[in-house]
Write an enzyme that holds these catalytic residues in place. Structure first.
Site, PDB file in Angstrom:
ATOM      1  N   GLY A  23       0.832  -1.210   0.000  1.00 16.60           N
ATOM      2  CA  GLY A  23       0.000   0.000   0.000  1.00 16.60           C
ATOM      3  C   GLY A  23       0.858   1.249   0.000  1.00 16.60           C
ATOM      4  O   GLY A  23       0.537   2.246  -0.648  1.00 16.60           O
ATOM      5  N   ARG A  49       3.700  30.675 -22.012  1.00 16.33           N
ATOM      6  CA  ARG A  49       3.556  31.934 -21.281  1.00 16.33           C
ATOM      7  C   ARG A  49       4.792  32.829 -21.469  1.00 16.33           C
ATOM      8  O   ARG A  49       5.934  32.395 -21.243  1.00 16.33           O
ATOM      9  CB  ARG A  49       3.365  31.629 -19.792  1.00 16.33           C
ATOM     10  CG  ARG A  49       3.527  32.795 -18.855  1.00 16.33           C
ATOM     11  CD  ARG A  49       2.374  33.762 -18.916  1.00 16.33           C
ATOM     12  NE  ARG A  49       2.479  34.736 -17.844  1.00 16.33           N
ATOM     13  CZ  ARG A  49       1.897  35.933 -17.877  1.00 16.33           C
ATOM     14  NH1 ARG A  49       1.167  36.305 -18.921  1.00 16.33           N
ATOM     15  NH2 ARG A  49       2.036  36.765 -16.851  1.00 16.33           N
ATOM     16  N   GLN A  60      16.886  31.432 -16.973  1.00 16.79           N
ATOM     17  CA  GLN A  60      17.770  30.399 -16.411  1.00 16.79           C
ATOM     18  C   GLN A  60      17.391  30.046 -14.966  1.00 16.79           C
ATOM     19  O   GLN A  60      17.460  28.879 -14.572  1.00 16.79           O
ATOM     20  CB  GLN A  60      19.236  30.829 -16.479  1.00 16.79           C
ATOM     21  CG  GLN A  60      20.173  29.676 -16.227  1.00 16.79           C
ATOM     22  CD  GLN A  60      21.629  30.070 -16.333  1.00 16.79           C
ATOM     23  OE1 GLN A  60      22.083  30.978 -15.639  1.00 16.79           O
ATOM     24  NE2 GLN A  60      22.372  29.411 -17.211  1.00 16.79           N
ATOM     25  N   GLY A 121       2.572  30.739 -11.683  1.00 17.81           N
ATOM     26  CA  GLY A 121       2.146  32.049 -11.185  1.00 17.81           C
ATOM     27  C   GLY A 121       0.735  31.971 -10.617  1.00 17.81           C
ATOM     28  O   GLY A 121       0.327  30.932 -10.072  1.00 17.81           O
ATOM     29  N   GLY A 122      -0.035  33.056 -10.790  1.00 17.24           N
ATOM     30  CA  GLY A 122      -1.389  33.123 -10.239  1.00 17.24           C
ATOM     31  C   GLY A 122      -2.291  32.021 -10.765  1.00 17.24           C
ATOM     32  O   GLY A 122      -3.143  31.501 -10.034  1.00 17.24           O
ATOM     33  N   GLU A 145      -1.944   5.935   4.916  1.00 18.06           N
ATOM     34  CA  GLU A 145      -1.163   4.680   4.818  1.00 18.06           C
ATOM     35  C   GLU A 145       0.030   4.700   5.789  1.00 18.06           C
ATOM     36  O   GLU A 145       1.085   4.139   5.517  1.00 18.06           O
ATOM     37  CB  GLU A 145      -0.707   4.466   3.364  1.00 18.06           C
ATOM     38  CG  GLU A 145      -0.503   3.015   2.960  1.00 18.06           C
ATOM     39  CD  GLU A 145      -1.793   2.250   2.700  1.00 18.06           C
ATOM     40  OE1 GLU A 145      -2.850   2.884   2.580  1.00 18.06           O
ATOM     41  OE2 GLU A 145      -1.731   1.009   2.652  1.00 18.06           O
ATOM     42  N   ASN A 148       4.241  10.063   7.677  1.00 19.23           N
ATOM     43  CA  ASN A 148       5.687  10.016   7.408  1.00 19.23           C
ATOM     44  C   ASN A 148       6.507  10.034   8.703  1.00 19.23           C
ATOM     45  O   ASN A 148       7.677   9.628   8.691  1.00 19.23           O
ATOM     46  CB  ASN A 148       6.077  11.139   6.443  1.00 19.23           C
ATOM     47  CG  ASN A 148       5.656  10.788   5.009  1.00 19.23           C
ATOM     48  OD1 ASN A 148       4.997   9.766   4.785  1.00 19.23           O
ATOM     49  ND2 ASN A 148       6.052  11.607   4.050  1.00 19.23           N
ATOM     50  N   ARG A 157      13.683   2.082  13.842  1.00 23.33           N
ATOM     51  CA  ARG A 157      13.606   0.800  14.577  1.00 23.33           C
ATOM     52  C   ARG A 157      14.474  -0.257  13.889  1.00 23.33           C
ATOM     53  O   ARG A 157      15.227  -0.983  14.541  1.00 23.33           O
ATOM     54  CB  ARG A 157      12.148   0.358  14.628  1.00 23.33           C
ATOM     55  CG  ARG A 157      11.854  -0.702  15.645  1.00 23.33           C
ATOM     56  CD  ARG A 157      10.365  -1.011  15.679  1.00 23.33           C
ATOM     57  NE  ARG A 157       9.551   0.096  16.147  1.00 23.33           N
ATOM     58  CZ  ARG A 157       8.323   0.364  15.705  1.00 23.33           C
ATOM     59  NH1 ARG A 157       7.774  -0.380  14.783  1.00 23.33           N
ATOM     60  NH2 ARG A 157       7.650   1.376  16.192  1.00 23.33           N
TER      61      ARG A 157
HETATM   62  C1  LIG Z   1      -7.850  11.018   2.913  1.00 21.32           C
HETATM   63  C2  LIG Z   1      -7.558   9.960   3.929  1.00 21.32           C
HETATM   64  C3  LIG Z   1      -7.797   8.634   3.625  1.00 21.32           C
HETATM   65  C4  LIG Z   1      -7.557   7.628   4.562  1.00 21.32           C
HETATM   66  N1  LIG Z   1      -7.799   6.338   4.231  1.00 21.32           N
HETATM   67  C5  LIG Z   1      -7.706   5.386   5.172  1.00 21.32           C
HETATM   68  C6  LIG Z   1      -8.045   4.027   4.889  1.00 21.32           C
HETATM   69  O1  LIG Z   1      -8.462   3.695   3.774  1.00 21.32           O
HETATM   70  N2  LIG Z   1      -7.931   3.108   5.881  1.00 21.32           N
HETATM   71  C7  LIG Z   1      -7.493   3.440   7.115  1.00 21.32           C
HETATM   72  O2  LIG Z   1      -7.423   2.565   7.991  1.00 21.32           O
HETATM   73  N3  LIG Z   1      -7.142   4.705   7.403  1.00 21.32           N
HETATM   74  C8  LIG Z   1      -7.236   5.677   6.471  1.00 21.32           C
HETATM   75  N4  LIG Z   1      -6.889   6.990   6.796  1.00 21.32           N
HETATM   76  C9  LIG Z   1      -6.437   7.277   8.140  1.00 21.32           C
HETATM   77  C10 LIG Z   1      -4.941   7.535   8.199  1.00 21.32           C
HETATM   78  O3  LIG Z   1      -4.226   6.324   8.067  1.00 21.32           O
HETATM   79  C11 LIG Z   1      -4.649   8.258   9.507  1.00 21.32           C
HETATM   80  O4  LIG Z   1      -5.189   9.571   9.416  1.00 21.32           O
HETATM   81  C12 LIG Z   1      -3.140   8.311   9.782  1.00 21.32           C
HETATM   82  O5  LIG Z   1      -2.626   7.031  10.041  1.00 21.32           O
HETATM   83  C13 LIG Z   1      -2.802   9.215  10.972  1.00 21.32           C
HETATM   84  O6  LIG Z   1      -3.562   8.873  12.076  1.00 21.32           O
HETATM   85  P1  LIG Z   1      -4.378  10.025  12.838  1.00 21.32           P
HETATM   86  O7  LIG Z   1      -5.134  10.828  11.817  1.00 21.32           O
HETATM   87  O8  LIG Z   1      -5.142   9.369  13.922  1.00 21.32           O
HETATM   88  O9  LIG Z   1      -3.258  10.977  13.402  1.00 21.32           O
HETATM   89  P2  LIG Z   1      -2.597  10.926  14.865  1.00 21.32           P
HETATM   90  O10 LIG Z   1      -2.213   9.525  15.193  1.00 21.32           O
HETATM   91  O11 LIG Z   1      -3.469  11.672  15.805  1.00 21.32           O
HETATM   92  O12 LIG Z   1      -1.267  11.745  14.585  1.00 21.32           O
HETATM   93  C14 LIG Z   1      -1.214  13.188  14.629  1.00 21.32           C
HETATM   94  C15 LIG Z   1       0.215  13.611  14.337  1.00 21.32           C
HETATM   95  O13 LIG Z   1       1.102  13.071  15.343  1.00 21.32           O
HETATM   96  C16 LIG Z   1       2.086  12.268  14.741  1.00 21.32           C
HETATM   97  N5  LIG Z   1       2.363  11.093  15.584  1.00 21.32           N
HETATM   98  C17 LIG Z   1       1.452  10.232  16.129  1.00 21.32           C
HETATM   99  N6  LIG Z   1       2.099   9.277  16.811  1.00 21.32           N
HETATM  100  C18 LIG Z   1       3.421   9.518  16.702  1.00 21.32           C
HETATM  101  C19 LIG Z   1       4.585   8.896  17.210  1.00 21.32           C
HETATM  102  N7  LIG Z   1       4.538   7.772  17.943  1.00 21.32           N
HETATM  103  N8  LIG Z   1       5.781   9.432  16.915  1.00 21.32           N
HETATM  104  C20 LIG Z   1       5.855  10.540  16.149  1.00 21.32           C
HETATM  105  N9  LIG Z   1       4.794  11.193  15.634  1.00 21.32           N
HETATM  106  C21 LIG Z   1       3.583  10.682  15.916  1.00 21.32           C
HETATM  107  C22 LIG Z   1       1.503  11.831  13.410  1.00 21.32           C
HETATM  108  O14 LIG Z   1       2.522  11.480  12.486  1.00 21.32           O
HETATM  109  C23 LIG Z   1       0.734  13.071  13.006  1.00 21.32           C
HETATM  110  O15 LIG Z   1       1.606  14.009  12.423  1.00 21.32           O
HETATM  111  C24 LIG Z   1      -7.080   7.987   5.845  1.00 21.32           C
HETATM  112  C25 LIG Z   1      -6.811   9.332   6.135  1.00 21.32           C
HETATM  113  C26 LIG Z   1      -7.040  10.319   5.203  1.00 21.32           C
HETATM  114  C27 LIG Z   1      -6.740  11.758   5.562  1.00 21.32           C
END
Ligand SMILES: Cc1cc2nc3c(=O)[nH]c(=O)nc-3n(C[C@H](O)[C@H](O)[C@H](O)COP(=O)(O)OP(=O)(O)OC[C@H]3O[C@@H](n4cnc5c(N)ncnc54)[C@H](O)[C@@H]3O)c2cc1C
Length: 164
Positions: A23, A49, A60, A121-122, A145, A148, A157
């Site tokens: 994924g 443009r 450049q 641009g705009g 998914e 980051n 890890r």
């Molecule tokens: C458009 C869209 C489609 C999606 N589709 C799916 C789907 O099909 N199936 C599904 O299961 N989910 C789906 N999601 C959910 C998505 O996987 C979660 O939003 C994502 O994993 C983040 O979880 P959260 O929103 O609960 O953020 P939180 O867990 O609340 O995190 C908030 C912030 O804190 C950071 N954070 C949290 N824990 C840690 C840590 N231990 N160390 C460092 N940083 C941390 C996160 O990186 C983030 O920046 C979707 C989300 C969106 C926006």
């Protein structure tokens, strides 16, 4: 019933997590393709443009941005293919490579799309040229998914575990 058990008992969560590897490559590929589309559209726009008596692609300073975008996308493509190869061949470090590629490619894709908007641009900010939609669509790839930040956790890890 126990007879229908798939894999080893107690490893269900781990198996589900392994499903995320592919994924993550998929999300990275979406970023890469959309950023490439934005760059292709930007090249066409810059030829058309004109500003200060010449087309945008003659400046450049702007050519350097195009070069940087091309370099970023080629690096992202190579990295993504390497991670896909690791997954296909069930390499022991495939999960780490999928996480690294997802983080790298989605961030590169967003940077390139953002630059493409700037080079329009705009008009880049308006819906008419489709670039602002790519910028919005790619931004979420750093969140879904597995965010980051979580990709970095996975990589760190693996690095730490590898040292024992
Ligand atoms: C458009 C869209 C489609 C999606 N589709 C799916 C789907 O099909 N199936 C599904 O299961 N989910 C789906 N999601 C959910 C998505 O996987 C979660 O939003 C994502 O994993 C983040 O979880 P959260 O929103 O609960 O953020 P939180 O867990 O609340 O995190 C908030 C912030 O804190 C950071 N954070 C949290 N824990 C840690 C840590 N231990 N160390 C460092 N940083 C941390 C996160 O990186 C983030 O920046 C979707 C989300 C969106 C926006």
């Amino acid at each position: 019933p126990a007879a229908n058990l798939l894999g080893e008992e107690g490893k269900g969560f781990r198996y589900a997590m392994m499903g995320l590897d592919g994924g993550r490559l998929n999300i990275a590929a979406c970023s890469l393709g959309a950023a490439q589309a934005a760059l292709d559209a930007t090249l066409a726009y810059m030829r058309e443009r004109k500003a200060f008596g010449q087309s945008l692609d003659r400046f450049q300073a702007l050519q350097f941005r195009l070069a940087d975008a091309e370099i970023e996308l080629q690096a992202a493509r190579t990295f993504l293919r390497q991670a896909a190869w690791k997954l296909d061949t069930q390499a022991p470090d495939a999960t780490k490579f999928c996480a690294m590629a997802k983080k790298f490619v989605t961030e590169a894709g967003s940077r390139v799309a953002d630059q493409c908007l700037q080079l329009h641009g705009g008009y880049g900010y308006l819906a008419d040229y489709g670039i602002e939609k790519i910028v919005r669509d790619l931004r979420v790839h750093q969140i879904l998914e597995g965010t980051n930040e979580i990709m970095r956790l996975i990589v760190a890890r693996h690095l730490i575990e590898a040292r024992g």
